[in-house]
Scaffold this motif. Structure first.
Motif, short mmCIF file in Angstrom:
data_model
loop_
_atom_site.label_atom_id
_atom_site.label_comp_id
_atom_site.label_asym_id
_atom_site.label_seq_id
_atom_site.Cartn_x
_atom_site.Cartn_y
_atom_site.Cartn_z
N ALA A 25 0.85 -1.19 0.00
CA ALA A 25 0.00 0.00 0.00
C ALA A 25 0.89 1.24 0.00
O ALA A 25 1.72 1.41 0.89
CB ALA A 25 -0.91 0.01 1.21
N VAL A 26 0.72 2.10 -1.00
CA VAL A 26 1.54 3.32 -1.08
C VAL A 26 1.18 4.27 0.04
O VAL A 26 2.05 4.87 0.67
CB VAL A 26 1.34 3.98 -2.46
N ASP A 27 -0.10 4.42 0.31
CA ASP A 27 -0.55 5.28 1.41
C ASP A 27 -1.62 4.51 2.19
O ASP A 27 -2.80 4.52 1.81
CB ASP A 27 -1.13 6.59 0.87
N ARG A 259 10.81 5.85 -12.91
CA ARG A 259 11.86 4.95 -12.39
C ARG A 259 12.63 5.63 -11.27
O ARG A 259 12.91 5.03 -10.22
CB ARG A 259 12.79 4.54 -13.52
N THR A 260 12.98 6.90 -11.47
CA THR A 260 13.69 7.65 -10.44
C THR A 260 12.84 7.79 -9.18
O THR A 260 13.32 7.64 -8.06
CB THR A 260 14.07 9.04 -10.97
N ALA A 261 11.54 8.05 -9.38
CA ALA A 261 10.64 8.20 -8.23
C ALA A 261 10.51 6.90 -7.45
O ALA A 261 10.48 6.92 -6.20
CB ALA A 261 9.26 8.66 -8.71
N LEU A 262 10.43 5.78 -8.13
CA LEU A 262 10.35 4.50 -7.42
C LEU A 262 11.59 4.26 -6.56
O LEU A 262 11.50 3.71 -5.46
CB LEU A 262 10.18 3.36 -8.43
N TYR A 266 10.72 4.87 -2.66
CA TYR A 266 10.49 3.55 -2.06
C TYR A 266 11.72 2.64 -2.08
O TYR A 266 11.64 1.51 -1.64
CB TYR A 266 9.35 2.84 -2.80
N ARG A 267 12.84 3.15 -2.61
CA ARG A 267 14.06 2.36 -2.76
C ARG A 267 13.81 1.07 -3.56
O ARG A 267 14.34 0.01 -3.24
CB ARG A 267 14.68 2.05 -1.40
N MET A 268 13.02 1.19 -4.61
CA MET A 268 12.79 0.11 -5.55
C MET A 268 13.71 0.31 -6.74
O MET A 268 13.55 1.27 -7.50
CB MET A 268 11.34 0.08 -6.01
N ALA A 269 14.68 -0.58 -6.90
CA ALA A 269 15.62 -0.49 -8.02
C ALA A 269 15.08 -1.33 -9.17
O ALA A 269 15.21 -2.55 -9.17
CB ALA A 269 16.99 -0.99 -7.59
#
Length: 309
Positions: A25-27, A259-262, A266-269
Motif C-alpha cells: 500500500a503506497v498510502d 523509475r527515479t521516483a520509485l 520507495y528504494r525500488m531499483a
C-alpha cells in the motif's frame, strides 16, 4: 485465446516454484494505490512464472525432451526467466539475445548456466535465429510472450492481486509483446479493469487496436530492452479484443522520471520497462477517478543500480 481457467491451471502447476510477491500500500491511510512488487520475483522478473509453466507443462506432456532442453529469444528478461527455470528443473537452456542486450542481463544469463548467443540489433532478429535453432536441435521453444502457457503463468500475478486486494478496481500493467497484459486481463476479466501502458516509441497494442489487427511498429527508446517487441502477440490482441482495456502511452521522459521516483520514494531499483506502468499514473496518462482503487504491477529488477540517481 486464454481464460481465467488457464491462469488457475498455471497457478496450480507453478505453486512452490515461484515467489508470491507482496502488494504494498503506497498510502495506508487512503488505501487507494498499491504496488505489486513483482520485481522481487525469482530471476528479477515476472516472466519466471510463465517460464516455469511452459517448461513444466512440456515435461508433463512429453513435448520437452530434457536431453535437448529449451531455447528462448529475448531482449534479456525472458531469457533470464527461462534460464533460471530450466536450471531449477535440470534441463539445458540456450538463449538468443540482440547484440544490444544490456551487459548486466547477458552476464546473469551465463551465471544461470545458459548458453548465450547474441544475434542482430533487436529482439525480432534474435527471435528468428532462435526459431531456426529450435527446429534444428529439437529443443522446446519458449516464446517471450506469445504462448498460452507463458501468458497464463504471468496471469497468476493478477490472481494474487485480486486475492490480496479483492476490491481493487483497476490493475495497471506495462505492455511490450503483451504476455503480462494478456494473462492479467484474462485473470481479471469481469472483476477489475486493466490499464495497458506502453512507451510512445513502441506502441504495439495501441497501434493494433487502432488498426484492428497486430501491426509492426518501430522499436526504440529507454524501455526497448524489456518492452521491445515489434508487434503485439496474437494472444494479447485476442484478449484485448475481448476485454477492451484502457490503452495509454507514456514518453521516455515520463518513464525515466517514474523509475527515479520509485527509487527515491520507495528504494525500488527497477528497470525502465518495469517503471512504465507507474509512469502511466505519475504522468497522468491515466487519471483514476476519486476513490478508485488501483494496483500497479512493478515487474522487473534487472537493471544496473549505478544508473539510479
Amino acid at each position: 485465446m486464454i481464460t481465467r481457467d488457464d491462469v488457475l491451471a498455471a497457478e496450480r502447476r507453478i505453486r512452490g516454484r515461484v515467489r508470491r510477491t507482496p502488494v504494498m500500500a503506497v498510502d495506508p491511510g487512503t488505501g487507494d494505490l498499491w504496488l505489486k512488487c513483482e520485481f522481487l520475483q525469482l530471476a528479477g522478473v515476472f516472466k519466471t512464472r510463465g517460464a516455469f509453466n511452459r517448461i513444466l507443462a512440456g515435461l508433463e506432456t512429453g513435448t520437452l525432451d530434457p536431453a535437448k532442453g529449451v531455447v528462448a529469444a529475448s531482449g534479456g528478461n525472458a531469457g533470464l526467466a527461462n534460464a533460471y527455470a530450466a536450471a531449477q528443473v535440470g534441463v539445458a537452456a540456450t538463449v538468443f539475445v540482440p547484440e544490444t542486450a544490456p551487459a548486466v542481463k547477458v552476464a546473469r544469463l551465463r551465471e544461470y548456466g545458459a548458453t548465450v548467443r547474441q544475434v542482430g540489433q533487436e529482439y525480432a532478429e534474435a527471435y528468428l535465429a532462435a526459431i531456426d535453432f529450435a527446429d534444428a536441435a529439437g529443443a522446446l521453444f519458449c516464446h517471450a510472450y506469445d504462448q498460452p502457457e507463458i501468458a497464463a503463468g504471468a496471469g497468476t500475478i493478477g490472481e494474487e492481486i485480486l486475492a490480496d486486494v479483492p476490491d481493487v478496481d483497476t490493475i495497471v500493467v506495462a505492455v511490450g509483446g503483451g504476455g503480462l497484459f494478456a494473462g492479467i486481463a484474462a485473470a481479471a476479466e469481469g472483476r477489475a479493469r486493466v490499464v495497458a501502458v506502453e512507451p510512445t516509441r513502441i506502441p504495439t497494442l495501441h497501434s493494433a487496436l487502432h488498426a484492428g489487427e497486430p501491426v509492426d511498429v518501430a522499436v526504440s527508446g529507454v524501455a526497448a530492452d524489456a518492452l521491445g517487441a515489434r508487434r503485439i502477440g496474437t494472444i494479447a490482441f485476442d484478449v484485448a479484443q475481448r476485454t477492451r482495456p484502457v490503452s495509454v502511452l507514456v514518453d521516455d521522459e515520463a518513464i525515466t522520471a517514474a523509475r527515479t521516483a520509485l527509487w527515491q520514494d520507495y528504494r525500488m531499483a527497477v528497470e525502465h520497462g518495469a517503471a512504465a506502468a507507474y509512469a502511466g499514473l505519475t504522468s497522468n496518462a491515466y487519471q483514476p477517478a476519486p476513490g478508485e482503487r488501483v494496483a500497479v504491477v512493478i515487474c522487473g529488477a534487472n537493471t544496473d543500480p549505478a544508473t539510479l540517481a
